[in-house]
Enzyme design. Structure first.
Site, PDB file in Angstrom:
ATOM      1  N   SER A 244       0.854  -1.190   0.000  1.00 18.31           N
ATOM      2  CA  SER A 244       0.000   0.000   0.000  1.00 18.31           C
ATOM      3  C   SER A 244       0.887   1.236   0.000  1.00 18.31           C
ATOM      4  CB  SER A 244      -0.979  -0.032   1.164  1.00 18.31           C
ATOM      5  OG  SER A 244      -0.293  -0.235   2.365  1.00 18.31           O
ATOM      6  N   GLY A 245       0.255   2.408  -0.046  1.00 20.28           N
ATOM      7  CA  GLY A 245       1.012   3.642  -0.160  1.00 20.28           C
ATOM      8  C   GLY A 245       1.026   4.168  -1.589  1.00 20.28           C
ATOM      9  N   HIS A 246       0.397   3.407  -2.503  1.00 24.96           N
ATOM     10  CA  HIS A 246       0.339   3.822  -3.906  1.00 24.96           C
ATOM     11  C   HIS A 246      -1.075   4.228  -4.314  1.00 24.96           C
ATOM     12  CE1 HIS A 246       4.304   2.188  -4.102  1.00 24.96           C
ATOM     13  NE2 HIS A 246       3.886   0.956  -3.885  1.00 24.96           N
TER      14      HIS A 246
ATOM     15  N   LYS B  39       3.539  -6.177 -10.512  1.00 24.02           N
ATOM     16  CA  LYS B  39       4.578  -5.195 -10.821  1.00 24.02           C
ATOM     17  C   LYS B  39       5.934  -5.846 -10.557  1.00 24.02           C
ATOM     18  CE  LYS B  39       3.071  -1.726  -8.136  1.00 24.02           C
ATOM     19  NZ  LYS B  39       2.015  -2.477  -7.424  1.00 24.02           N
TER      20      LYS B  39
ATOM     21  N   HIS C 262       8.658   3.387  -4.629  1.00 23.00           N
ATOM     22  CA  HIS C 262       8.835   3.142  -3.196  1.00 23.00           C
ATOM     23  C   HIS C 262       9.979   3.989  -2.674  1.00 23.00           C
ATOM     24  CE1 HIS C 262       7.460  -0.567  -5.187  1.00 23.00           C
ATOM     25  NE2 HIS C 262       6.629  -0.647  -4.188  1.00 23.00           N
TER      26      HIS C 262
END
Ligand SMILES: Nc1ncnc2c1ncn2[C@@H]1O[C@H](COP(=O)(O)OP(=O)(O)O)[C@@H](O)[C@H]1O
Ligand SMILES: Nc1ncnc2c1ncn2[C@@H]1O[C@H](COP(=O)(O)OP(=O)(O)O)[C@@H](O)[C@H]1O
Ligand SMILES: [Mg+2]
Ligand SMILES: [Mg+2]
Ligand SMILES: [Mg+2]
Ligand SMILES: [Mg+2]
Lengths: 207, 334, 334, 207
Positions: free
Chosen positions: C55-57, C105, C219
């Site tokens: 997560s974080g995207h 990915k 990232h």
């Protein structure tokens, strides 16, 4: 006797522009403190355009110079100050139309500008806006003999200092309520530069 | 100041070029203006909807131009209301004879510039009405002062009045529902960091590492108070308390808009949304629908706002209607 | 670290709760998992599409779950690939017998975790295929190393393979078009500031006031080089040069995705888009369609990426097909 | 003679967890330098869960302890390190299944773990990954008599220092190419803590 000629009106606008460019950052900083941080940018953009317009045009009357300034400010500034200064110069143009501008015409012009600002902005005296300066200047010009008009600079300075102590109730600074106390109103400061420029251009002596 | 720009003076012009080249199917720019309209404007028989304001709030307002929402957005300099001549061009471009509604956020500058444009348009024989959005409960509502600011709740006004206009309603009707939306929408925001106006080159204000500004304005105007950072749920509680005490939402349905101000990760916006849902449930307020994202930003400010719209059947219909816009698409029911 | 969170350890859980409560009509969460699926999954006869990652995207990948794109997104910890058991749950939930395609990915962790899940699913008799997206031209493409990273180009893979799956194509066909999309998509990004992983509490890297990192990973992985800040157009030129020299786009049509990494104002993204359009025009590359916004973010990182997809008729059809997703909606032609 | 009992295997896992919690920030900082800044977080989360699981369970065999660790790491870590460490402990579990763990079983277990990591991660020795440590440890255990196994700590330390000088070609650090030189590989560092914990728990003397 005319107290302001076409050439002087043009020189006034150029002088205002100089001062706005010089003090752009100061005005913006004042607006960052109690507004949204664009007043210097707005004034610099507006009066630069005024000078461009004026240099492109031939003028027969002071009224036409004011009209050019009014229309340009209206079309280039935006925000609160655009319509207010646009209205001010438009009223001055209308008041002086077809006339030489003697001291009484000038008194009337500034009074009309002040009233125009008031009706456009719905601010009363003491609400910490640029109207405070125009209102005081209009009063001062009516009260003083022409020889003493250099005092306009002191009047403006004093008004600016007064705005520092006020609670803003109009414009963006009003959101700060009590926290607006202690800060000078950016619009009052730019109005100061407008009248300081006038005193400079007309060689009114002031201390 | 770290910005992806070429020159501060060209930001608005280049942004507009970017918008209209990217969205050339649906949007067009009126030549020599900063006005962006639907590519099919004016729509015969339809009331035209015009909004706008300073730039720096993207996707507001060009992102709301399209079928079912606005007909035109007028783009001002960064954080600076557009000028009357530009607004006038927009009005003229979208009027098909049915009249034009101006949706104005309540700032002195916006109100004055749009009003002057309205006066000019009327002199040209165009029927113009206006509504002023003032959803920000951080600011005191008073007729003696400038009054409340217009912030993210404006999007609901675009959506609902746009839906009615698309159905062919009269100018009077469209204004009525816009006003009704305004009466029922409340918002409040918080900032964790400042924004930087490109031409100013410096942050508009500064917050300590542990501070946040409750009730921030979307131009970086001061809020109610600066307080130490708190947990997400507590920040939400602070904002929601002010919003919920302003009108009575209890036992009614509400639409929710969680709006990022520019630099807040979407992840965090969903944490905010979660707590809003919990509070609404506790208060027996039914969530009709929730939108989470960036709708009315303040350049690169970190922070968010919460908007609550109290709904009746008519307002729900307005939200539900199809909209073909970039930033608030609602698809057709199949 | 200024974040709107309650506790670093609860961020992912609370975000998922926020997503599914806000989008409860279209999305659901598989009980006791971090898997978000279409609320109508599994769809009889349709190949299931599963993607995911750390997560974080956001909005990746839950924002791409819905009719016409993904069937499920698997949500990992911040910047950390989800575990095989979670991916397996997603596969099982979306398989209707027609098989499942995993869109991965290209990161060692993602590839390993998804592969393990695929092995497990196959042991349970589910047909699974996978594709690995590696669009980032900042990284060298080599079979001896980890190879190129997957970044924002992944969205086009979701869209195009999702469109074909929605039409009822076979697993083999869906994989074929996903691979074809991957072959034709290239991206590259730049960072102006770092992001901060909540549990780390400190920025992942640091850039001087005048520096940017060309070729940044989503990232916060290092890029190609750190160079002084430049004008927007020049930054775009640097990225576009790398992208354009990687495959031959000349005289073909291309889709463009301008992706904000988290903290870059939309205003600036449109400046980027403008210059991309100009360069494409100069090279006689026809822009089929442009998307500008936040599609694959890196928490609160400032910066952006540019993605170019070389198109043929089939890929165009895939882009054009309707999609009912939060972050990449395409409306039905009426 | 068994060199590791069920109790010691449990103690090993607990010790690893302690070290991962203590060194969480260091591992994360290493990963910030050449990866994505989550390795310490991943290890801390993973081994905390391993200990929770182990405390909830009764064990008859070392193999079962390893299996719990493997399954928990696989399900709680994610990223690159999750499947790799998960595979390592799974291979150790499989190798030791149904057996007392004497020195040769342990040698085989570590060799199997190392091979499992290699086949899962497709990394060869010298690519600056945690595989380097497991490969060296497996070699070392086969070469040395049990009495000297305390040397495992030095072997790990030396390998870590070796990774510092390598160019990464696998994992995230590979994107840095030459710029990865000079930085220790975070996964090798966490592997060091795993073997240091083993030496601690088994009272292998080391300097
Ligand atoms: N209602 C008003 N009447 C008179 N002057 C006003 C009013 N509102 C704002 N002003 C003046 O405008 C100034 C701000 O101008 P500017 O920053 O250019 O516009 P904006 O507030 O729209 O950003 C204030 O400092 C104040 O002097
Ligand atoms: N292909 C590989 N083979 C072996 N070990 C690897 C491989 N790729 C990465 N690693 C190890 O994993 C470590 C990173 O783990 P972690 O940070 O938890 O995962 P991620 O890279 O997914 O964020 C690296 O330091 C390296 O030692
Ligand atoms: Mg201002
Ligand atoms: Mg302004
Ligand atoms: Mg990771
Ligand atoms: Mg990592």
């Amino acid at each position: 006797m005319s107290i302001i000629t076409v050439e002087q009106a043009i020189a006034w606008m150029k002088k205002i522009n100089e001062k706005m460019q010089e003090n752009k950052d100061q005005l913006t900083a004042l607006d960052q403190a109690i507004g949204d941080g664009d007043h210097g940018i707005n004034m610099a953009r507006g009066f630069e355009a005024v000078v461009e317009k004026i240099e492109d045009t031939d003028y027969d009357s002071v009224s036409d110079v004011f009209k050019s300034a009014a229309m340009t400010l209206m079309a280039k500034v935006g925000g609160a100050s655009g319509p207010l200064y646009g209205t001010a110069f438009l009223k001055m143009s209308v008041t002086t139309q077809g006339k030489e501008v003697g001291s009484s015409q000038f008194q009337q012009a500034i009074r009309a500008a002040s009233a125009g600002i008031q009706s456009r902005g719905q601010a009363d005296f003491g609400e910490k806006t640029l109207y405070d300066v125009w209102y005081q200047v209009a009063d001062f010009l009516e009260e003083e003999v022409v020889d003493q008009w250099g005092g306009i600079v002191e009047v403006c300075q004093a008004t600016i200092e007064d705005t520092r102590e006020m609670i803003a109730t109009k414009g963006r600074a009003s959101y700060l309520k009590e926290r607006s106390i202690g800060k000078v109103d950016p619009g009052s400061m730019s109005s100061f530069y407008i009248f300081e420029s006038l005193a400079d251009v007309l060689d009114w002596s002031y201390s | 100041m770290k910005k992806v720009i070429n020159h501060p003076d060209h930001v608005v012009e280049e942004m507009i070029q970017g918008i209209v080249t990217a969205q050339n199917e649906s949007l067009k720019r009126l030549p020599k203006t900063n006005v962006i309209t639907r590519s099919d404007a004016p729509i015969q028989g339809k009331v035209g909807l015009v909004s706008g304001g300073g730039s720096g709030h993207e996707p507001a307002h060009a992102g709301y131009v399209g079928k079912g929402m606005l007909d035109a957005a007028v783009v001002g300099e960064v954080f600076t209301s557009p000028t009357p001549d530009q607004v006038l061009e927009a009005i003229k471009a979208v009027d098909s004879g049915a009249g034009v509604l101006l949706i104005i956020k309540n700032y002195t500058g916006d109100v004055m510039n749009f009003e002057m444009a309205a006066e000019m348009a009327e002199m040209e024989g165009i029927q113009v009405e206006k509504v002023v959005v003032n959803d920000d409960v951080a600011v005191e509502d008073s007729t003696f002062t400038t009054g409340r600011r217009g912030i993210a709740g404006t999007i609901f006004v675009h959506k609902i009045s746009g839906a009615l206009a698309e159905q062919g309603a009269s100018l009077k009707e469209v204004k009525r529902i816009a006003d009704k939306t305004i009466e029922n929408v409340r918002s409040m925001g918080v900032a964790l960091s400042s924004c930087t106006v490109p031409a100013a080159g410096k942050p508009s204000f500064s917050l300590a590492e542990n501070e946040m500004e409750i009730g921030i304005g979307i131009h970086g105007e001061a809020g109610i108070e600066r307080i130490p950072m708190q947990e997400a749920d507590k920040i939400v509680n602070i904002l929601m308390e002010k919003i919920l005490q302003d009108i009575d939402y209890v036992k009614s349905d509400a639409a929710v808009l969680i709006n990022g101000l520019g630099a807040t990760p979407e992840m965090e916006l969903y944490l905010v949304s979660r707590q809003v849902q919990q509070l609404l449930q506790d208060k027996e307020i039914e969530t009709y629908k929730t939108w989470v994202g960036e709708y009315m930003t303040s350049l690169e400010m970190a922070g968010f706002s919460i908007t609550l719209l109290k709904l009746d059947e008519e307002l729900k219909q307005g939200l539900k209607a199809a909209s073909q816009t970039l930033a608030f698409p609602v698809s057709y029911d199949k």
